[in-house]
Design an enzyme around this catalytic site. Structure first.
Site, PDB file in Angstrom:
ATOM      1  CG  HIS A 844     -10.504   4.923  37.645  1.00  0.00           C
ATOM      2  ND1 HIS A 844     -11.013   6.087  37.137  1.00  0.00           N
ATOM      3  CD2 HIS A 844     -11.411   4.475  38.561  1.00  0.00           C
ATOM      4  CE1 HIS A 844     -12.192   6.328  37.702  1.00  0.00           C
ATOM      5  NE2 HIS A 844     -12.453   5.365  38.570  1.00  0.00           N
ATOM      6  CD  GLU A 847      -8.443   6.158  34.553  1.00  0.00           C
ATOM      7  OE1 GLU A 847      -9.629   5.962  34.304  1.00  0.00           O
ATOM      8  OE2 GLU A 847      -8.052   6.998  35.389  1.00  0.00           O
ATOM      9  CG  HIS A 941      -8.929  10.178  36.750  1.00  0.00           C
ATOM     10  ND1 HIS A 941      -9.742   9.108  37.007  1.00  0.00           N
ATOM     11  CD2 HIS A 941      -8.899  10.913  37.881  1.00  0.00           C
ATOM     12  CE1 HIS A 941     -10.198   9.186  38.245  1.00  0.00           C
ATOM     13  NE2 HIS A 941      -9.700  10.275  38.801  1.00  0.00           N
ATOM     14  CD  GLU A1026     -10.423  12.186  32.927  1.00  0.00           C
ATOM     15  OE1 GLU A1026      -9.715  11.214  32.599  1.00  0.00           O
ATOM     16  OE2 GLU A1026     -11.449  12.080  33.630  1.00  0.00           O
TER      17      GLU A1026
END
Ligand SMILES: [Zn+2]
Length: 1142
Positions: A844, A847, A941, A1026
């Site tokens: 992504h 990010e 992420h 994350e």
């Protein structure tokens, strides 16, 4: 018999006597008894009476007593007092009143009582309570109560305020009925109500009658629940009236409920508007055309907005709902859990023929040579390991140390990597045309017409050019465009061109004295006399010392190879010169309480007083000729650099700008990332910026997060930092929405505004602003090259290869890191037996935090740290640090050039549309096919709505338990090894929080890397990690925002966490471990396997929004129109009693 049933009997007898009584005197006696019963008792007692038919008995009595003419108020007043007391606790009161026929009787009584205000008030209270049932309210309206009430409350007077209050509240209750609201609008009451409200606002200066103000606003609120009510409200300038009156209320605490109510009405009635764009679709398009058969490759041409754009959160997001649900047992997301045992058991299988996997042999050069040697050896003598010499293999396969920085390693130049099959090209905004396309039968044009409404204009760039290398040749253009040649003496290179405007722009600025870092010599003034090149050289020398693994020269060479949608682009100063993490840490800002309403009022004021608004478009990527002239005093914006994505900037007030970010290429959604440049500012003035096309429903910007800024002026003073900046930061729903939603007046597709205010330190500075610390593709390529150059190949095996070419023609790197093996057979054997760890990041593009974590991982792995050495000895790392280079380059937030979320394509990646995913999966499959299934897989992420760093993993049993599946899990076997790494990270990594981790397999995530690698490749420890964009709520960094240093540290600690897996087969001495500041106390950890987390187990991530703004006032809502407050009512009643007992 208990006393309770005794009571019940006597109460029932009392009620039935009352009901049948037609005698005034006995009725009065019973009413007195009942009143005494209730006044001594509590709310419970009233409910008890209701359950015994109290409401019905009183209503019957009302009917009986109103038949007496003339009305006998001696009995009616106490009766109505009781009715109000009981009725407001009885949800079915209105219905009962209607059934018993008490409605018309009360209405008649009211009409009779009009000449005597003291009799009017109790009638009105009874009617108000009856109208709390919408159907009864409608019936009352049809019987003429609406106009009657209206006569009672207007015009403005301070006489009979009790009756006016009761009438206004009754009117408000009546207007909950849409029928009544329509009638009110037809009769022009909207204007009268507004006028009355204004009169009360002006007349009641001491705020004695707040309840009347409030009731009037509730009337308006209820009327504007219907569309024609909203229209009428706007027509009579309601917005301006409410705005002005609200602002006049100031911050007086007494008036806050009124301001809140007015704000709700204003927000609800604010007309929905489309964004000030011709189309919300990205202003760049990317044509996907299959050359083989001229078939258009399907990609999502339209935003699946209702289900994706808004709901689609980050990565592996949790829905907001789940975090708000404190109940651990069940939440709605449980429906999403996988409960099919077949899909919950890892079932490794190859999604393509084994023959196709051999192409990935080249990506495991560390194995190929060994096998060759092994084969040749086994041909001669089966166990003749003495003869094995691997030196030949390693001399050929070790990366060539290239002479000149900036050149690709040999295997990159050869392009022996798979390229996508299709041709493609970008279409920029300059090629966008109005919808009247005349494109003919050619398939490409058709496709364009259908999806972009823009014809291909430039036949010189025909999409069907062979060799999917693309039609861009950005470097050539770039060199032409770059207007300032600059000799970089320090690099000793020949010419490089670099657009050097940023330095020019800060010319004339004195950056002298203490402000300057020592590195910039004693005093340094950039003035007209000094050539920018000198400044550049000085800066280069300074930063070279300070920023490891960065070099502006190498960056330029890398950037020249980078292919993007914008042909001509400049290099962003921060990316070019590099970023040094500041030495201090930045605290979470807390919440900016109290001013959100002001921001909203400022927004509304634009609609009310459009004349005050400048509305000057000062930057528009689709019309660059708009660039303001030199003498213009407004800010200047641009973002035509890598990862930049500003689309439009509109000056709305002298120091306030609306900004619109470009959508992800080939989509009309995904706006969250931003990165742009500002210049022309004045120091010391607060500038307000509003990014008006955000999409998520909430943001960490409401919870202490700030955007980041890089000041060129500051950099020249030796502070080349991205720093967190901004005050008055709010994220809220605005009045913009998608065109389709505007037409249908839907609320789901509204946009959100991120607003923040910056007071710049220096005038005429050049500043860069971003959502998060930028990390471009060119930065990565620079980093990889410099990293490689720094290594000793005798110790570290570091191989930089190309996984594949992306759709945009960029190369996706894959890195192999391990310890170089010795030449002894046992060493080779150990080398061959090393297990694989596969790491990926940045699927992504928005990010960027994931890239900083990956930077930390890479630097740690090649470092001299004893743990890193041990890890290299134990594992072979395969790292794909940027799975979506095109997205990163083009400033996308989530998608690739095909307009798709690549982390939803792992189940069936398309070779042409998702090459990086297809080939990463291919590489993993290949590893599995040769018996080298990775021990660990992790995809890095960033998470925008949660704090801390945490992991998602996959567990069969935890998923079944959470789903409350009926499957008996006692017989199922599951290796709980998936918890080892997160448990360990919780101990050793300050930012990591295990209680935020989750190991559930959701159906909606079945095509993500984590789930597919777990299920299809069979990797038990398959994770998504994350990292927050914001900060931490626990551990050492509690209360701080994370900077790049902390993110990089996380990347290093992740590697250290892998050591835990080696504890049993520990090859190194324990002494080695203790060398690293007691990082891993393995013995301790072994004894204490029961985890004790360093934070609490609260499920909820966030406190409520700083100011509760009712987002959902769009539809008719029943909340907030409080029934008569018992306490208040009691006062009112006792006042009334005084009157009636006079
Ligand atoms: Zn993500």
């Amino acid at each position: 018999m208990t006393s309770a049933s005794g009571n019940s009997t006597s109460l029932e007898i009392l009620l039935s006597t009352l009901k049948s009584s037609h005698d005034v005197q006995s009725t009065l006696s019973i009413l007195q008894i009942l009143d005494e019963l209730l006044s001594a008792g509590t709310f419970k007692r009233i409910c008890y009476m209701i359950s015994k038919g109290g409401s019905e008995a009183l209503l019957h009595t009302l009917v009986n007593m109103t038949r007496i003419f003339p009305p006998n108020y001696n009995v009616l007043l106490p009766l109505m007092h009781l009715l109000v007391k009981v009725g407001q606790r009885d949800k079915r009161f209105g219905q009962k009143a209607q059934e018993i026929g008490a409605i018309n009787e009360t209405l008649n009584l009211l009409r009779h009582s009009i000449p005597e205000p003291k009799y009017v008030t109790p009638c009105l209270w009874v009617l108000k309570i009856c109208a709390s049932s919408v159907a009864t309210g409608a019936a009352l309206g049809k019987s003429g109560l609406l106009s009657l009430l209206f006569k009672l409350i207007s015009p403005y007077t301070t006489r009979n305020t009790k009756a006016i209050r009761a009438a206004t509240e009754a009117l408000s209750a009546l207007l909950k009925s849409k029928w009544n609201s329509r009638r009110a609008v037809d009769n022009g009451y909207t204007h009268c109500l507004l006028k009355l409200y204004q009169d009360w606002h002006q007349g009641d200066t001491r705020n004695k009658y707040i309840s009347i103000h409030k009731a009037l606003l509730n009337c308006i609120k209820n009327i504007t629940n219907i569309q024609m009510g909203k229209e009428a409200f706007l027509k009579v300038d309601g917005m301006r009236v409410l705005l002005n009156t609200s602002q006049a209320c100031g911050s007086s605490a007494d008036l806050q409920p009124i301001v809140k109510l007015a704000t709700q009405i204003i927000r609800k009635c604010c007309p929905k508007q489309c964004l000030p764009l011709l189309t919300v679709r990205s202003c760049y398009s990317f044509v996907l055309l299959n050359t083989a058969d001229s078939q258009v490759l399907e990609c999502p041409s339209k935003c699946p907005q209702e289900d994706v754009a808004v709901k689609e959160d980050d990565e592996e997001e949790d829905d907001e709902g789940s975090t708000e649900n404190e109940e651990p047992g069940y939440n709605e997301d449980d429906d999403d859990l996988e409960t099919d045992l077949k899909r919950l058991r890892p079932n490794p299988q190859l999604d393509r023929p084994v023959g196709e996997l051999t192409q990935y042999e080249r990506l495991c050069p560390e194995l190929v040579g060994y096998f060759q040697d092994l084969d040749s050896v086994s041909g001669e003598q089966s166990s003749g390991q003495d003869n094995v010499s691997c030196s030949a293999f390693f001399t050929t396969s070790m990366p060539q140390r290239h002479e000149k920085p900036g050149e690709w390693p040999k295997d990159i130049i050869e392009e022996d990597f798979p390229a996508p099959h299709n041709s493609f090209r970008y279409i920029g905004p300059h090629q966008m045309a109005p919808a009247s396309s005349d494109s003919g039968g050619e398939s490409g044009s058709k496709w364009l017409m259908r999806n972009y409404q823009a014809p291909i204009q430039d036949s010189g760039r025909h999409p069907e050019r062979p060799n999917g290398g693309g039609t861009l040749n950005p470097s050539k253009h770039k060199i032409k465009e770059m207007h300032m040649n600059m000799q970089m003496a320090s690099t000793g290179s020949s010419k490089i061109s670099l657009r050097f405007q940023d330095l020019q722009n800060v010319q004339g600025q004195s950056v002298a004295g203490e402000e300057c870092s020592q590195l910039l010599s004693q005093s340094w003034t950039i003035d007209r006399a000094q050539k920018p090149q000198d400044a550049g050289r000085k800066l280069s020398e300074m930063l070279r010392e300070m920023i490891p693994f960065h070099d502006p020269y190498v960056y330029t060479t890398m950037a020249e190879k980078t292919k993007s949608a914008t042909d001509c682009k400049t290099l962003a100063f921060p990316d070019y010169w590099g970023h040094i993490a500041p030495l201090y840490q930045e605290p979470l800002t807390g919440q900016w309480c109290g001013h959100l309403r002001d921001k909203i009022f400022e927004d509304v004021r634009r609609l009310v007083n459009p004349g005050d608004i400048l509305n000057r478009v000062i930057f528009d990527i689709e019309s660059l000729s708009l660039l303001p002239s030199e003498e213009d005093v407004s800010l200047k914006f641009s973002s035509n650099f890598e990862s930049g994505n500003l689309r439009k900037a509109i000056q709305v007030r002298k120091y306030e700008y609306d900004l619109i970010m470009n959508a992800d290429i080939n989509t009309d959604f995904q706006h969250q990332w931003f990165y742009f440049k500002i210049s022309g500012m004045k120091a010391g003035i607060p500038y307000r910026f509003n990014i008006i096309n955000c999409e998520k429903t909430n943001s960490q910007f409401n919870y202490g997060m700030q955007p980041v800024m890089y000041s060129v002026h500051e950099a020249l003073c030796g502070r080349a930092h991205w720093v967190r900046v901004g005050s008055d930061i709010y994220y809220y729903k605005n009045h913009y929405c998608r065109a389709s939603a505007a037409a249908r007046d839907q609320k789901e597709t509204s946009y959100y505004t991120l607003t923040f205010t910056i007071t710049f330190l220096h005038s005429k500075d050049v500043c860069y602003l971003a959502y998060h610390y930028p990390y471009t593709y060119s930065t990565l390529m620079t980093h990889l090259q410099l990293l490689e150059e720094s290594l000793n190949p005798d110790q570290i095996y570091f191989r930089h290869q190309i996984l594949c070419s992306t759709l945009g023609g960029n190369k996706c790197p894959v890195i192999t890191v391990t310890a170089s093996p010795g030449s002894q057979p046992e060493q080779l054997h150990q080398f061959w037996n090393r297990q694989y760890v596969v790491l990926t990041a940045r699927v992504h593009p928005g990010e960027s935090n994931a890239s900083w974590v990956m930077k930390g991982t890479l630097e740690f792995l090649v470092s001299n740290d004893p743990i890193a050495r041990s890890l290299r000895d134990s594992y072979i790392f395969k790292i794909i640090p940027m799975l979506n280079p095109d997205g990163v380059i083009n400033g996308c937030h989530r998608c690739s050039l095909s307009g798709e979320d690549l982390n939803r394509q792992w189940a069936e990646p398309n070779r042409d549309l998702h090459p990086t995913i297809y080939h990463t999966k291919g590489l993993l499959s290949y590893m599995r096919s040769i018996g080298k299934t990775p021990l660990v897989y992790c995809d890095y992420h960033g998470h925008s709505r949660k704090k801390n760093v945490f992991m998602y993993g996959c567990s069969l049993k935890e998923t079944l338990w959470q789903a409350r599946s009926s499957i008996d899990t006692t017989t199922l076997k599951e290796d709980i090894g998936y918890r080892t790494i997160p448990k360990f990270l919780d101990k050793i990594s300050p930012a990591f929080a295990i209680n935020r981790c989750c190991f559930l397999v959701q159906k909606s995530r079945e095509a993500t890397a984590r789930v597919v690698v777990w299920r299809e490749i069979g990797v038990l420890r398959s994770y998504t990690m994350e990292s927050t964009y914001c900060g931490c709520t626990q551990g050492k960094y509690k209360g701080l925002q994370l900077g790049t240093r902390e993110l990089e540290e996380m990347g290093a600690k992740f590697c250290a966490g892998l050591l835990k897996l080696k504890k049993d087969e520990w090859l190194c001495s324990k002494q080695l471990i203790t060398e690293d500041e007691g990082l891993l106390d393995l013995d301790n950890e072994l004894q204490n396997d029961r985890h004790t987390s360093h934070n609490d187990m609260s499920v909820d991530d966030e406190p409520p929004c700083p100011e509760e703004i009712d987002y959902y006032t769009d539809n008719c809502t029943e909340e907030d129109d409080d029934p008569i407050d018992l306490a208040t009512e009691h006062n009112v009643s006792s006042e009334d009693e005084l009157e009636l007992k006079k």
